[in-house]
Scaffold this motif. Sequence first.
Motif, mmCIF file in Angstrom:
data_model
loop_
_atom_site.group_PDB
_atom_site.id
_atom_site.type_symbol
_atom_site.label_atom_id
_atom_site.label_comp_id
_atom_site.label_asym_id
_atom_site.label_seq_id
_atom_site.Cartn_x
_atom_site.Cartn_y
_atom_site.Cartn_z
ATOM 1 N N HIS A 35 0.827 -1.202 0.000
ATOM 2 C CA HIS A 35 0.000 0.000 0.000
ATOM 3 C C HIS A 35 0.863 1.255 0.000
ATOM 4 O O HIS A 35 2.033 1.220 0.404
ATOM 5 C CB HIS A 35 -0.874 0.050 1.261
ATOM 6 C CG HIS A 35 -1.827 -1.089 1.414
ATOM 7 N ND1 HIS A 35 -3.118 -1.042 0.944
ATOM 8 C CD2 HIS A 35 -1.666 -2.300 2.001
ATOM 9 C CE1 HIS A 35 -3.715 -2.190 1.247
ATOM 10 N NE2 HIS A 35 -2.852 -2.974 1.882
ATOM 11 N N VAL A 37 0.336 5.054 1.758
ATOM 12 C CA VAL A 37 -0.450 5.842 2.699
ATOM 13 C C VAL A 37 0.228 7.204 2.810
ATOM 14 O O VAL A 37 1.461 7.274 2.823
ATOM 15 C CB VAL A 37 -0.511 5.167 4.094
ATOM 16 C CG1 VAL A 37 -1.292 6.028 5.080
ATOM 17 C CG2 VAL A 37 -1.131 3.782 3.994
ATOM 18 N N GLN A 39 0.352 11.351 4.597
ATOM 19 C CA GLN A 39 0.013 12.175 5.752
ATOM 20 C C GLN A 39 0.413 13.611 5.451
ATOM 21 O O GLN A 39 1.608 13.922 5.371
ATOM 22 C CB GLN A 39 0.714 11.663 7.015
ATOM 23 C CG GLN A 39 0.282 12.359 8.285
ATOM 24 C CD GLN A 39 0.776 11.645 9.532
ATOM 25 O OE1 GLN A 39 1.837 11.030 9.556
ATOM 26 N NE2 GLN A 39 -0.019 11.716 10.600
ATOM 27 N N GLY A 44 -3.987 13.875 9.543
ATOM 28 C CA GLY A 44 -4.058 12.454 9.804
ATOM 29 C C GLY A 44 -3.591 11.599 8.638
ATOM 30 O O GLY A 44 -3.171 12.089 7.600
ATOM 31 N N LEU A 45 -3.686 10.293 8.853
ATOM 32 C CA LEU A 45 -3.279 9.327 7.834
ATOM 33 C C LEU A 45 -4.383 9.165 6.797
ATOM 34 O O LEU A 45 -5.567 9.140 7.134
ATOM 35 C CB LEU A 45 -2.989 7.978 8.490
ATOM 36 C CG LEU A 45 -1.883 7.974 9.539
ATOM 37 C CD1 LEU A 45 -1.859 6.643 10.283
ATOM 38 C CD2 LEU A 45 -0.535 8.251 8.892
ATOM 39 N N TRP A 47 -5.205 6.653 3.399
ATOM 40 C CA TRP A 47 -4.843 5.584 2.481
ATOM 41 C C TRP A 47 -4.938 6.098 1.056
ATOM 42 O O TRP A 47 -5.896 6.798 0.696
ATOM 43 C CB TRP A 47 -5.787 4.399 2.681
ATOM 44 C CG TRP A 47 -5.551 3.286 1.721
ATOM 45 C CD1 TRP A 47 -4.604 2.315 1.804
ATOM 46 C CD2 TRP A 47 -6.278 3.023 0.513
ATOM 47 N NE1 TRP A 47 -4.683 1.463 0.736
ATOM 48 C CE2 TRP A 47 -5.709 1.869 -0.071
ATOM 49 C CE3 TRP A 47 -7.344 3.649 -0.118
ATOM 50 C CZ2 TRP A 47 -6.175 1.332 -1.268
ATOM 51 C CZ3 TRP A 47 -7.825 3.107 -1.300
ATOM 52 C CH2 TRP A 47 -7.236 1.967 -1.868
ATOM 53 N N TYR A 60 -7.733 2.360 -5.407
ATOM 54 C CA TYR A 60 -7.314 3.752 -5.250
ATOM 55 C C TYR A 60 -8.328 4.517 -4.414
ATOM 56 O O TYR A 60 -9.533 4.259 -4.474
ATOM 57 C CB TYR A 60 -7.196 4.448 -6.605
ATOM 58 C CG TYR A 60 -6.142 3.876 -7.514
ATOM 59 C CD1 TYR A 60 -6.479 2.944 -8.488
ATOM 60 C CD2 TYR A 60 -4.808 4.263 -7.401
ATOM 61 C CE1 TYR A 60 -5.515 2.406 -9.333
ATOM 62 C CE2 TYR A 60 -3.837 3.733 -8.239
ATOM 63 C CZ TYR A 60 -4.199 2.802 -9.197
ATOM 64 O OH TYR A 60 -3.249 2.266 -10.021
ATOM 65 N N ALA A 61 -7.831 5.481 -3.665
ATOM 66 C CA ALA A 61 -8.715 6.414 -2.981
ATOM 67 C C ALA A 61 -9.373 7.296 -4.024
ATOM 68 O O ALA A 61 -8.778 7.601 -5.069
ATOM 69 C CB ALA A 61 -7.926 7.257 -1.987
ATOM 70 N N TYR A 95 4.051 7.234 2.658
ATOM 71 C CA TYR A 95 4.596 6.018 3.241
ATOM 72 C C TYR A 95 4.318 4.815 2.338
ATOM 73 O O TYR A 95 3.193 4.650 1.843
ATOM 74 C CB TYR A 95 3.935 5.714 4.584
ATOM 75 C CG TYR A 95 4.227 6.662 5.717
ATOM 76 C CD1 TYR A 95 3.286 7.604 6.124
ATOM 77 C CD2 TYR A 95 5.435 6.596 6.420
ATOM 78 C CE1 TYR A 95 3.532 8.456 7.188
ATOM 79 C CE2 TYR A 95 5.692 7.448 7.488
ATOM 80 C CZ TYR A 95 4.736 8.364 7.862
ATOM 81 O OH TYR A 95 4.988 9.196 8.927
ATOM 82 N N PRO A 107 -5.406 -3.962 6.854
ATOM 83 C CA PRO A 107 -4.578 -2.824 7.288
ATOM 84 C C PRO A 107 -3.108 -3.215 7.421
ATOM 85 O O PRO A 107 -2.780 -4.326 7.794
ATOM 86 C CB PRO A 107 -5.189 -2.463 8.650
ATOM 87 C CG PRO A 107 -6.623 -2.874 8.535
ATOM 88 C CD PRO A 107 -6.578 -4.153 7.751
ATOM 89 N N VAL A 108 -2.251 -2.264 7.130
ATOM 90 C CA VAL A 108 -0.827 -2.534 7.005
ATOM 91 C C VAL A 108 -0.185 -2.934 8.316
ATOM 92 O O VAL A 108 -0.668 -2.579 9.400
ATOM 93 C CB VAL A 108 -0.117 -1.298 6.419
ATOM 94 C CG1 VAL A 108 -0.772 -0.896 5.108
ATOM 95 C CG2 VAL A 108 -0.111 -0.123 7.376
ATOM 96 N N TRP A 111 5.697 -0.232 8.042
ATOM 97 C CA TRP A 111 5.756 1.063 7.374
ATOM 98 C C TRP A 111 7.204 1.424 7.042
ATOM 99 O O TRP A 111 8.118 1.099 7.783
ATOM 100 C CB TRP A 111 5.212 2.166 8.292
ATOM 101 C CG TRP A 111 3.820 1.985 8.776
ATOM 102 C CD1 TRP A 111 3.360 1.046 9.661
ATOM 103 C CD2 TRP A 111 2.684 2.791 8.434
ATOM 104 N NE1 TRP A 111 2.018 1.222 9.882
ATOM 105 C CE2 TRP A 111 1.574 2.290 9.151
ATOM 106 C CE3 TRP A 111 2.498 3.898 7.601
ATOM 107 C CZ2 TRP A 111 0.297 2.848 9.041
ATOM 108 C CZ3 TRP A 111 1.225 4.450 7.503
ATOM 109 C CH2 TRP A 111 0.149 3.927 8.213
ATOM 110 N N GLY A 112 7.369 2.164 5.932
ATOM 111 C CA GLY A 112 8.648 2.775 5.673
ATOM 112 C C GLY A 112 8.742 4.088 6.434
ATOM 113 O O GLY A 112 7.847 4.425 7.220
ATOM 114 N N GLN A 113 9.831 4.819 6.210
ATOM 115 C CA GLN A 113 10.029 6.100 6.887
ATOM 116 C C GLN A 113 9.336 7.250 6.164
ATOM 117 O O GLN A 113 9.167 8.328 6.737
ATOM 118 C CB GLN A 113 11.517 6.404 7.005
ATOM 119 C CG GLN A 113 12.270 5.454 7.917
ATOM 120 C CD GLN A 113 11.821 5.585 9.361
ATOM 121 O OE1 GLN A 113 11.682 6.681 9.898
ATOM 122 N NE2 GLN A 113 11.591 4.443 10.018
#
Lengths: 121, 110
Positions: A35, A37, A39, A44-45, A47, A60-61, A95, A107-108, A111-113
């Motif tokens: 995925h 995501v 921010q 907030g987060l 997707w 897709y969103a 992310y 849900p994931v 996470w990457g940085q």
Amino acid sequence: EVQLVESGGGLVQPGRSLRLSCAASGFTFDDYGMHWVRQAPGKGLEWVSGISWNSGSIGYADSVKGRFTMSRDNAKNSLYLQMNSLRPEDTALYYCAKDPGRIAGRPVDYWGQGTLVTVSS
Amino acid sequence: QSALTQPRSVSGSPGQSVTISCTGTSSDVGGYNYVSWYQQHPGKVPKVMIYDVNKRPSGVPDRFSGSKSGNTASLTISGLQAEDEADYYCCSYAGSYTLVFGGGTKLTVL
């Protein structure tokens, strides 16, 4: 150890394009959905998009549908997000994230940085 | 694809319990047992605290618990500690290979 390293972010003008990449390691990449995501600063987060293990299913969103394209290259353990017609509201930390299963249906769990995308003239 | 509804903020004193709600619809929270909760400290990457409604990853204290009733999921933190102060987000599968997040809840430990 699962590692997800994003790259490709930067400053881009409205209407232009940008391609994000994510290099995955520490797990069998082609066994899992993935995925993106995002921010926005101070928000907030949200997707953005998800892709199944074999690219057979992609979601897709509504906010990015028709403008963003998600893809993956299992031979390179890599994930991509092609972002076209960028808008100021796309400004965010993006992310790369791993799904616990093969389809992009949960849900994931990792996470990457993140990589920062700034859309501004 | 409407965001799940969470309270903007909750607070509690050390040692107390707090519960954060996450309300969706039958198309997301109510339709699947795929709800996760994430903790995010300022400037940090989100960390999964609960997955599949009520399961805890290894390393997450058992002070954190999750549940679901109908279209509403809940995260309960018992025995509040100062380090629990953070933003918390719920996330649910929403069908057709999509996910949806809640708006986030700021937890303040008084």
